[in-house]
Enzyme design. Structure first.
Site, mmCIF file in Angstrom:
data_model
loop_
_atom_site.group_PDB
_atom_site.id
_atom_site.type_symbol
_atom_site.label_atom_id
_atom_site.label_comp_id
_atom_site.label_asym_id
_atom_site.label_seq_id
_atom_site.Cartn_x
_atom_site.Cartn_y
_atom_site.Cartn_z
ATOM 1 N N LYS A 198 0.862 -1.183 0.000
ATOM 2 C CA LYS A 198 0.000 0.000 0.000
ATOM 3 C C LYS A 198 0.902 1.238 0.000
ATOM 4 C CE LYS A 198 -3.859 1.943 2.750
ATOM 5 N NZ LYS A 198 -4.715 1.739 3.945
ATOM 6 N N SER A 208 -9.744 1.664 3.171
ATOM 7 C CA SER A 208 -8.905 2.489 2.334
ATOM 8 C C SER A 208 -7.860 1.715 1.553
ATOM 9 C CB SER A 208 -8.201 3.536 3.203
ATOM 10 O OG SER A 208 -7.315 2.892 4.114
ATOM 11 N N SER A 212 -9.906 -0.959 7.221
ATOM 12 C CA SER A 212 -9.358 -0.780 5.877
ATOM 13 C C SER A 212 -8.620 -1.959 5.274
ATOM 14 C CB SER A 212 -8.433 0.425 5.842
ATOM 15 O OG SER A 212 -9.208 1.589 5.741
HETATM 16 N N1 GLN Z 1 -13.213 3.790 6.734
HETATM 17 C C1 GLN Z 1 -12.600 4.218 7.958
HETATM 18 C C2 GLN Z 1 -12.198 5.665 7.855
HETATM 19 O O1 GLN Z 1 -12.461 6.245 6.860
HETATM 20 C C3 GLN Z 1 -11.426 3.344 8.278
HETATM 21 C C4 GLN Z 1 -10.241 3.667 7.480
HETATM 22 C C5 GLN Z 1 -9.056 2.822 7.790
HETATM 23 O O2 GLN Z 1 -9.180 1.757 8.396
HETATM 24 N N2 GLN Z 1 -7.880 3.334 7.427
HETATM 25 O O3 GLN Z 1 -11.647 6.226 8.754
#
Ligand code: GLN
Length: 487
Positions: free
Chosen positions: A79, A154, A178
């Site tokens: 990532k 994400s 995420s």
């Molecule tokens: N969807 C969640 C957020 O927007 C979690 C994101 C993540 O785990 N990085 O904060």
């Protein structure tokens, strides 16, 4: 015929050992797939073809000398949140579009030392804020099962790349879901390890008390192989835990007979798609067949987890992201008139809308007069959420429920409604608030789209989750399904 890209990491490792193919051949095969298909999915921000081929050559030489380790010569993608020396690390943001890190994240070094070949850096929501990969500066990632839909976020690029078989495995980060949510939406296996299990050094911070790195692959066995390389104490990360790393592949075949699985009743509320619920019920029957016992449990504070998370995570991000000021690194605005103008415009022009929304919420909840009402209260409820899990784990070995309430939604469908977007992490977020490990595995299809179930374990008990998932994957073939256009 089994083609290279439909093979699991374990099968590819065998193929290398048997000299069915070399690491250079493997690397070229996947690089070729990325070149041909990633125009559709947009799962990579950077492809590191030259360094990948050079590393693959080295790996083949090591193997010829009898010096290969279990992961030597196998491809992976990281990532784009993990710092990589001499290679762009954008974190999905215009702010870091020009950022070349001077060092590797510890996790990147570990995977490199284990002999893996990095093919590139994957697309992601800006600063890991999102559940759909639509907030990336580099454009949305498309779901390999239906390119009109989101891959989740994400770590959507990492999940989509594995789902489309552009790479056999990848890494992601999980602050509120995420890794698990995109794994579920793309039909792959994804693990968020216990907080402190994998080093956060060199992983760009979003919410430091929640962020954790972990792997994506096709199977639990592959994830176990990867966790062996990624886990461990790092003196450079003050929240890393100094605890021996077991061989996660050792316990996979253990019997599930007598294991008790807790099913949190709060996870089957009205927000859960009925067809997803039916898949979870089917999965429970499989576990019963494997000898496990099912027990209903209650996590009474879990419905508060989204609210707590968006106070805590926003507070931490407002602090972490204050370092992007246009002075030391990252985006700098043109012709600032003075220092204040430099700060203001660099941040206004460098960050996207979702990141700004979080910074504003975070600054608000930490400000004098509101701190007690929001931040302090959220921390107290966070403690209650952790205690719910502790109580449940007194009688069960692990928890099982849906990973996400619905299958992948359409690109644009929730873009104007942040709260509805936030709800897609309703079942994953509490795990982060409590620092527990969570694993998502494919468990069926709804409207021809994959869905996942989530296994949540006790602190540092990744082995139990991987064992259960491995056994489930011996009984089912959901994890073997590949989108037709990716065969
Ligand atoms: N969807 C969640 C957020 O927007 C979690 C994101 C993540 O785990 N990085 O904060």
């Amino acid at each position: 015929m089994t083609t290279i890209h439909t093979m699991t990491l374990a099968e590819l490792a065998q193929g290398l050992n048997k000299k069915t193919f070399s690491s250079v051949e493997l690397t070229n095969h996947f690089l070729d797939r990325i070149r041909r298909f990633d125009k559709i999915y947009n799962s990579f921000i950077t492809v590191t073809e030259d360094t990948a081929l050079a590393k693959a050559k080295q790996c083949d030489a090591l193997r010829a000398q009898g010096k290969a380790k279990p992961l030597t010569g196998l491809p992976i993608a990281h990532k784009d949140i993990f710092c990589t020396k001499h290679i762009k690390t954008s974190c999905g943001s215009k702010m870091l579009d020009n950022f070349i890190a001077p060092y590797d994240a510890t996790m990147v070094t570990q995977v490199d030392d284990a002999g893996m070949v990095m093919l590139g850096k994957t697309n992601m929501d800006e600063f890991a804020m999102g559940s759909s990969n639509e907030t990336s500066y580099y454009g949305p990632v498309k779901n390999p099962w239906d390119p009109l839909r989101v891959p989740g976020g994400s770590s959507g690029g990492s999940a989509a790349a594995v789902g489309a078989r552009l790479v056999p495995c990848s890494t992601g980060t999980d602050t509120g879901g995420s890794i698990r949510q995109p794994a579920a939406l793309c039909g792959v296996t994804g693990l968020k390890p216990t907080y402190g299990r994998v080093s956060r050094y060199g992983m760009i911070a979003f919410a430091s008390s929640l962020d954790q790195a972990g792997p994506f692959a096709q199977t639990a066995e592959d994830v176990a192989m990867l966790l062996n390389a990624m886990a461990g104490f790092d003196p450079l990360d003050s929240t890393s835990v100094d605890l021996a790393v077991p061989d996660y592949t050792k316990n996979l075949k253990a019997s599930l007979s007598g294991k008790v699985i807790g099913v949190p009743k709060e996870y089957f509320d009205k927000g859960l798609d009925k067809k997803v619920e039916a898949c979870v019920q089917d999965a429970l029957r499989v576990f019963e067949k494997l000898g496990a016992k099912i027990q209903e449990v209650s996590l009474p504070s879990s419905p508060l987890s989204i609210s707590v998370y968006y106070v805590v995570a926003s507070a931490e991000c407002s602090s972490n992201l204050s370092r992007y000021d246009g002075v030391r690194f990252g985006y700098r605005c043109q012709n600032p008139v003075d220092l204040t103008d430099l700060y203001k415009r660099s941040r206004a022009e460098g960050f996207g809308d979702e990141v700004k929304r979080r910074i504003m919420v975070g600054t608000y909840v930490l400000s004098a007069g509101y701190f007690d009402a929001y931040y302090l209260k959220a921390q107290k409820v966070r403690k209650l959420i952790s205690e719910d899990f502790k109580r449940a784990f007194e009688t069960v070995d692990f928890l099982l429920g849906p990973t996400a309430p619905t299958p992948a939604f359409k690109i644009g469908e929730k873009a104007d409604d942040p709260v509805s977007m936030y709800l897609s992490d309703i079942y994953t977020i509490a795990t982060n608030l409590a620092g527990l490990p969570g694993l998502s595995i494919p468990a069926g299809f709804v409207n021809e789209l994959p869905i996942g179930i989530q296994l949540t374990g006790k602190h540092f008990d990744e082995s139990t989750l991987l064992n259960a998932a491995f056994q489930y994957q011996q009984e089912t073939n959901w994890h073997k399904q590949i989108p037709e256009n990716c065969l």
